[in-house]
Design a protein around this motif. Structure first.
Motif, PDB file in Angstrom:
ATOM      1  N   VAL A 184       0.776  -1.253   0.088  1.00 13.02           N
ATOM      2  CA  VAL A 184      -0.072  -0.253   0.044  1.00 13.02           C
ATOM      3  C   VAL A 184       1.074   1.304  -0.024  1.00 13.02           C
ATOM      4  O   VAL A 184       1.791   1.228   0.906  1.00 13.02           O
ATOM      5  CB  VAL A 184      -0.904  -0.163   1.146  1.00 13.02           C
ATOM      6  CG1 VAL A 184      -1.660   1.268   1.214  1.00 13.02           C
ATOM      7  CG2 VAL A 184      -1.771  -1.099   1.410  1.00 13.02           C
ATOM      8  N   SER A 185       0.586   2.302  -1.092  1.00 14.35           N
ATOM      9  CA  SER A 185       1.200   3.427  -0.877  1.00 14.35           C
ATOM     10  C   SER A 185       0.378   4.628  -0.574  1.00 14.35           C
ATOM     11  O   SER A 185      -0.773   4.451  -1.107  1.00 14.35           O
ATOM     12  CB  SER A 185       1.665   3.854  -2.503  1.00 14.35           C
ATOM     13  OG  SER A 185       2.955   2.814  -2.981  1.00 14.35           O
ATOM     14  N   LEU A 241       1.306  -4.736   9.339  1.00 16.23           N
ATOM     15  CA  LEU A 241       2.554  -3.846   8.829  1.00 16.23           C
ATOM     16  C   LEU A 241       3.837  -4.545   9.159  1.00 16.23           C
ATOM     17  O   LEU A 241       4.109  -4.596  10.111  1.00 16.23           O
ATOM     18  CB  LEU A 241       2.484  -2.445   9.127  1.00 16.23           C
ATOM     19  CG  LEU A 241       1.288  -1.608   9.039  1.00 16.23           C
ATOM     20  CD1 LEU A 241       1.382   0.053   9.613  1.00 16.23           C
ATOM     21  CD2 LEU A 241       0.979  -1.595   7.685  1.00 16.23           C
ATOM     22  N   TYR A 242       4.575  -4.751   8.050  1.00 10.54           N
ATOM     23  CA  TYR A 242       5.929  -5.586   7.960  1.00 10.54           C
ATOM     24  C   TYR A 242       7.031  -4.604   7.648  1.00 10.54           C
ATOM     25  O   TYR A 242       7.895  -4.899   8.488  1.00 10.54           O
ATOM     26  CB  TYR A 242       5.741  -6.679   7.214  1.00 10.54           C
ATOM     27  CG  TYR A 242       6.857  -7.632   7.163  1.00 10.54           C
ATOM     28  CD1 TYR A 242       7.178  -8.343   8.624  1.00 10.54           C
ATOM     29  CD2 TYR A 242       7.588  -7.791   6.104  1.00 10.54           C
ATOM     30  CE1 TYR A 242       8.496  -9.272   8.455  1.00 10.54           C
ATOM     31  CE2 TYR A 242       8.858  -8.537   6.101  1.00 10.54           C
ATOM     32  CZ  TYR A 242       9.038  -9.552   7.500  1.00 10.54           C
ATOM     33  OH  TYR A 242      10.414 -10.217   7.528  1.00 10.54           O
ATOM     34  N   ARG A 243       7.074  -3.987   6.504  1.00  3.35           N
ATOM     35  CA  ARG A 243       7.976  -3.248   6.124  1.00  3.35           C
ATOM     36  C   ARG A 243       7.452  -1.859   5.688  1.00  3.35           C
ATOM     37  O   ARG A 243       6.433  -1.649   5.147  1.00  3.35           O
ATOM     38  CB  ARG A 243       8.669  -3.775   4.692  1.00  3.35           C
ATOM     39  CG  ARG A 243       9.377  -5.152   5.119  1.00  3.35           C
ATOM     40  CD  ARG A 243      10.776  -4.737   5.991  1.00  3.35           C
ATOM     41  NE  ARG A 243      11.497  -5.905   6.200  1.00  3.35           N
ATOM     42  CZ  ARG A 243      11.553  -6.743   7.231  1.00  3.35           C
ATOM     43  NH1 ARG A 243      10.769  -6.187   8.313  1.00  3.35           N
ATOM     44  NH2 ARG A 243      12.071  -7.864   7.705  1.00  3.35           N
ATOM     45  N   SER A 267       4.178  13.731   4.027  1.00  9.00           N
ATOM     46  CA  SER A 267       4.722  12.267   3.727  1.00  9.00           C
ATOM     47  C   SER A 267       4.196  11.390   2.807  1.00  9.00           C
ATOM     48  O   SER A 267       3.381  11.504   2.226  1.00  9.00           O
ATOM     49  CB  SER A 267       4.520  11.574   5.171  1.00  9.00           C
ATOM     50  OG  SER A 267       5.097  12.539   6.453  1.00  9.00           O
ATOM     51  N   MET A 268       4.953  10.495   2.390  1.00  8.41           N
ATOM     52  CA  MET A 268       4.759   9.389   1.284  1.00  8.41           C
ATOM     53  C   MET A 268       5.170   8.092   1.927  1.00  8.41           C
ATOM     54  O   MET A 268       6.363   8.217   2.462  1.00  8.41           O
ATOM     55  CB  MET A 268       5.445   9.928   0.144  1.00  8.41           C
ATOM     56  CG  MET A 268       5.394   8.912  -1.091  1.00  8.41           C
ATOM     57  SD  MET A 268       3.624   8.487  -1.709  1.00  8.41           S
ATOM     58  CE  MET A 268       3.530   7.270  -2.481  1.00  8.41           C
ATOM     59  N   ALA A 269       4.507   7.228   2.061  1.00  9.66           N
ATOM     60  CA  ALA A 269       4.934   5.732   2.522  1.00  9.66           C
ATOM     61  C   ALA A 269       4.336   4.845   1.951  1.00  9.66           C
ATOM     62  O   ALA A 269       3.394   4.742   1.064  1.00  9.66           O
ATOM     63  CB  ALA A 269       4.392   5.652   3.822  1.00  9.66           C
ATOM     64  N   ILE A 270       5.246   3.723   1.592  1.00  5.68           N
ATOM     65  CA  ILE A 270       4.893   2.419   1.096  1.00  5.68           C
ATOM     66  C   ILE A 270       5.302   1.526   2.069  1.00  5.68           C
ATOM     67  O   ILE A 270       6.239   1.182   2.861  1.00  5.68           O
ATOM     68  CB  ILE A 270       6.020   2.168  -0.065  1.00  5.68           C
ATOM     69  CG1 ILE A 270       6.130   3.148  -1.140  1.00  5.68           C
ATOM     70  CG2 ILE A 270       5.738   0.895  -0.805  1.00  5.68           C
ATOM     71  CD1 ILE A 270       7.130   3.027  -2.135  1.00  5.68           C
ATOM     72  N   TRP A 271       3.928   0.732   2.283  1.00  4.29           N
ATOM     73  CA  TRP A 271       3.915  -0.415   3.302  1.00  4.29           C
ATOM     74  C   TRP A 271       3.759  -1.881   2.756  1.00  4.29           C
ATOM     75  O   TRP A 271       2.889  -1.819   1.550  1.00  4.29           O
ATOM     76  CB  TRP A 271       2.650  -0.115   4.235  1.00  4.29           C
ATOM     77  CG  TRP A 271       2.701   1.101   5.050  1.00  4.29           C
ATOM     78  CD1 TRP A 271       2.300   2.518   4.727  1.00  4.29           C
ATOM     79  CD2 TRP A 271       3.429   1.431   6.059  1.00  4.29           C
ATOM     80  NE1 TRP A 271       2.734   3.292   5.801  1.00  4.29           N
ATOM     81  CE2 TRP A 271       3.454   2.593   6.487  1.00  4.29           C
ATOM     82  CE3 TRP A 271       4.256   0.453   7.001  1.00  4.29           C
ATOM     83  CZ2 TRP A 271       3.870   3.317   7.653  1.00  4.29           C
ATOM     84  CZ3 TRP A 271       4.864   0.934   7.943  1.00  4.29           C
ATOM     85  CH2 TRP A 271       4.888   2.328   8.419  1.00  4.29           C
TER      86      TRP A 271
END
Length: 118
Positions: free
Chosen positions: A74-75, A108-110, A97-101
């Motif tokens: 998920v981004s 949530l792992y990484r 912010s911007m996150a890639i999960w």
């Protein structure tokens, strides 16, 4: 829950050190690049982060502008708004912010995060 729903629930619980544990894998690892530099965070440290955030701010709200789910990834692009305990009536922008999960076992792992303080 779908991966997207897990990420949204995590962000809703970000200021809750107990609630956040429901969405975080025990082997969570986050690489975070911010205007303050690079940090790495594990599952224990994200709970400490939530505790500190709760202690420092009266409220935290995220405004999500983009969220994309592809498989277990998920981004999300968002803006953090906070109200300080000294001034709980004025909401200010804390960061963009911007996150890639990456999720594993529906947790949530990484995480790969980039943020810029406003």
């Amino acid at each position: 829950m779908s991966p997207k729903e897990v990420v949204l629930a995590y962000y809703d619980a970000l200021i809750d050190p107990v609630g956040i544990t429901m969405y975080v894998h025990q082997n969570l690892y986050i690489q975070w690049y911010s205007t303050r530099g690079y940090i790495e965070i594990d599952s224990r440290e994200i709970i400490t982060f939530a505790r500190q955030t709760k202690g420092n701010y009266a409220s935290l709200r995220l405004e999500i502008s983009h969220i994309i789910e592809e498989g277990n990834t998920v981004s999300v692009r968002y803006t953090n708004y906070v109200k300080t305990k000294d001034n709980p009536y004025d909401e200010i922008v804390l960061s963009h912010s911007m996150a890639i999960w990456e999720l594993k076992d529906n947790l949530l792992y990484r995480g790969y995060v980039m943020s810029h303080l406003d």
